[in-house]
Design a protein around this motif. Structure first.
Motif, PDB file in Angstrom:
ATOM      1  N   ASP A 155       0.822  -1.213   0.000  1.00 33.91           N
ATOM      2  CA  ASP A 155       0.000   0.000   0.000  1.00 33.91           C
ATOM      3  C   ASP A 155       0.851   1.256   0.000  1.00 33.91           C
ATOM      4  OD1 ASP A 155      -2.476  -1.188  -0.188  1.00 33.91           O
ATOM      5  OD2 ASP A 155      -2.838  -1.220   1.972  1.00 33.91           O
ATOM      6  N   GLU A 156       1.998   1.215   0.684  1.00 34.66           N
ATOM      7  CA  GLU A 156       2.892   2.373   0.670  1.00 34.66           C
ATOM      8  C   GLU A 156       3.435   2.609  -0.733  1.00 34.66           C
ATOM      9  OE1 GLU A 156       5.994   2.446   3.614  1.00 34.66           O
ATOM     10  OE2 GLU A 156       4.625   1.742   5.175  1.00 34.66           O
ATOM     11  N   LEU A 157       3.811   1.531  -1.410  1.00 33.32           N
ATOM     12  CA  LEU A 157       4.301   1.635  -2.789  1.00 33.32           C
ATOM     13  C   LEU A 157       3.211   2.192  -3.689  1.00 33.32           C
ATOM     14  CD1 LEU A 157       6.256   1.148  -5.138  1.00 33.32           C
ATOM     15  CD2 LEU A 157       5.533  -1.244  -5.125  1.00 33.32           C
ATOM     16  N   LEU A 158       2.011   1.658  -3.570  1.00 37.53           N
ATOM     17  CA  LEU A 158       0.900   2.159  -4.384  1.00 37.53           C
ATOM     18  C   LEU A 158       0.625   3.632  -4.079  1.00 37.53           C
ATOM     19  CD1 LEU A 158      -1.529  -0.880  -4.284  1.00 37.53           C
ATOM     20  CD2 LEU A 158      -0.325   0.008  -6.280  1.00 37.53           C
ATOM     21  N   GLY A 159       0.743   4.020  -2.823  1.00 41.97           N
ATOM     22  CA  GLY A 159       0.544   5.416  -2.446  1.00 41.97           C
ATOM     23  C   GLY A 159       1.569   6.328  -3.096  1.00 41.97           C
TER      24      GLY A 159
END
Length: 66
Positions: free
Chosen positions: A42-46
């Motif tokens: 999710d951090e990468l997608l963010g």
């Protein structure tokens, strides 16, 4: 329990290969932007969302096509 998606599997399986394709399309992304750590998808997608202006779902859909 979270369902595993094909995007999650791509992150885990061959992210290093996909990272090159992502950088080709979005040259403004840095290696730090594309850093993958297991459990932090999710951090990468963010980060991708912030840099590309796309929604998380748009990014997931695009990665699924790679």
């Amino acid at each position: 329990m979270q369902k595993t998606t094909s995007t999650d599997l791509k992150f885990k399986g061959n992210w290093n290969e996909l990272k090159g394709k992502v950088k080709q399309k979005y040259a403004n992304l840095t290696d730090d932007d594309l850093l993958y750590e297991e459990g932090k998808e999710d951090e990468l997608l963010g980060r991708l969302q912030k840099k590309t202006g796309k929604t998380k779902q748009e990014i997931k859909n695009w990665i699924d096509t790679l």
